[in-house]
Design an enzyme around this catalytic site. Sequence first.
Site, short mmCIF file in Angstrom:
data_model
loop_
_atom_site.label_atom_id
_atom_site.label_comp_id
_atom_site.label_asym_id
_atom_site.label_seq_id
_atom_site.Cartn_x
_atom_site.Cartn_y
_atom_site.Cartn_z
N TYR A 101 36.26 32.70 43.74
CA TYR A 101 36.39 32.22 45.12
C TYR A 101 35.32 32.82 46.05
CZ TYR A 101 38.05 31.19 49.77
OH TYR A 101 38.10 30.78 51.09
N LYS A 107 31.98 30.62 47.44
CA LYS A 107 31.83 30.42 48.90
C LYS A 107 30.53 31.06 49.40
CE LYS A 107 34.60 28.80 51.43
NZ LYS A 107 34.73 27.41 51.94
#
Length: 373
Positions: A155, A159
């Site tokens: 994650y 990002k």
Amino acid sequence: MAGWSCLVTGAGGFLGQRIVHLLAEEKELQEIRALDKAFRPELLEEFSKLQSKTKLTMVEGDILDEQCLKRACQGTSVVIHTASVIDVMNVIHRETIMNVNLKGTQLLLEACAQASVPIFIYTSTIEVAGPNSYRDIIQNAHEEEHLESTWSAPYPYSKKLAEKAVLAANGWALKNGGTLHTCALRPMYIYGEGSIFLYNYIYKALRNNGILTHHSKFSIVNPVYVGNVAWAHILALRALQDPKKAPSVQGQFYYISDDTPHQSYDDLNYNLSKEWGFSLDSRMSLPISLEYWLAFLLEIVSFLLSPIYKYQPPFNRHMVTLSNSIFTFSYKKAQRDLGYKPLFSWEEAKQKTTEWIGSLVKQHKETLKTKTH
């Protein structure tokens, strides 16, 4: 920008739907295109009420579908890209997270260049900045400090790379000869009515006699209310549309926080739910260092078992670090460049979230009644 239109990806999500509601109030906006994989029936009904204010087109499609993105971007003036897979527990396959969060963003940027969309606003996350260690103390940090996550967890990693791609795309030549201008917003942990994290936490407590489990009593963070994050997106698009403000915003990222008091995640959860009789677990919790090494051992066990069995550890080192760090940020740069100030005070945000938690408690009680009859 007379007669402009805006595409919102992830429009059915926790943040995306708030952005759609605020966009409906914008002057001279001719059309909102709301893109998501699927929309819940109650949200479709809610969005249909906005049709009286502005044209709202619902687009069901995948962020990895190039043809869908091409159609969605055609004739659009602004893209607000909130669509993302959020996973801090490493439950979702790494490839899925990297595809949606990174490849999906790259495909959308390319679709914007082909369709000559001049403005692109990206919803990033505080996790691209860290925290990298629970021992580090980061307080009232700002953009000039250039903090960067060193985690390889999918994650924050996806990002971080997606945000870099968005900011690097600032200045791209568009098909019509124009120029693409981009910026990224890095909100803190977002709370508010509809938060899936808060929803799961409250339901876990309801099944535990109203006892809120300890996760992060050692952290000091500045969570942000969802309505204020949505508002920051509106101000970012206004700034990029304004010839005077745009040059200082193009290619920049901004930390988005508000006036929610700095507190631990445990205290936030308690402050939002105590009105309904919830209480914090009074039992002693493990020292952070021990919890961290236990997480490391569980990760090793998971890795060793992976050829024959998928073992999902209850927590990991990334989660322990996230939950137990002193990690707060200032919104002064957003205030200076975007004219940002929170739309909702802490008291208003707390009241709205507390009322929503109350509705979950009521729902739970009704479910129990149904089961006992």
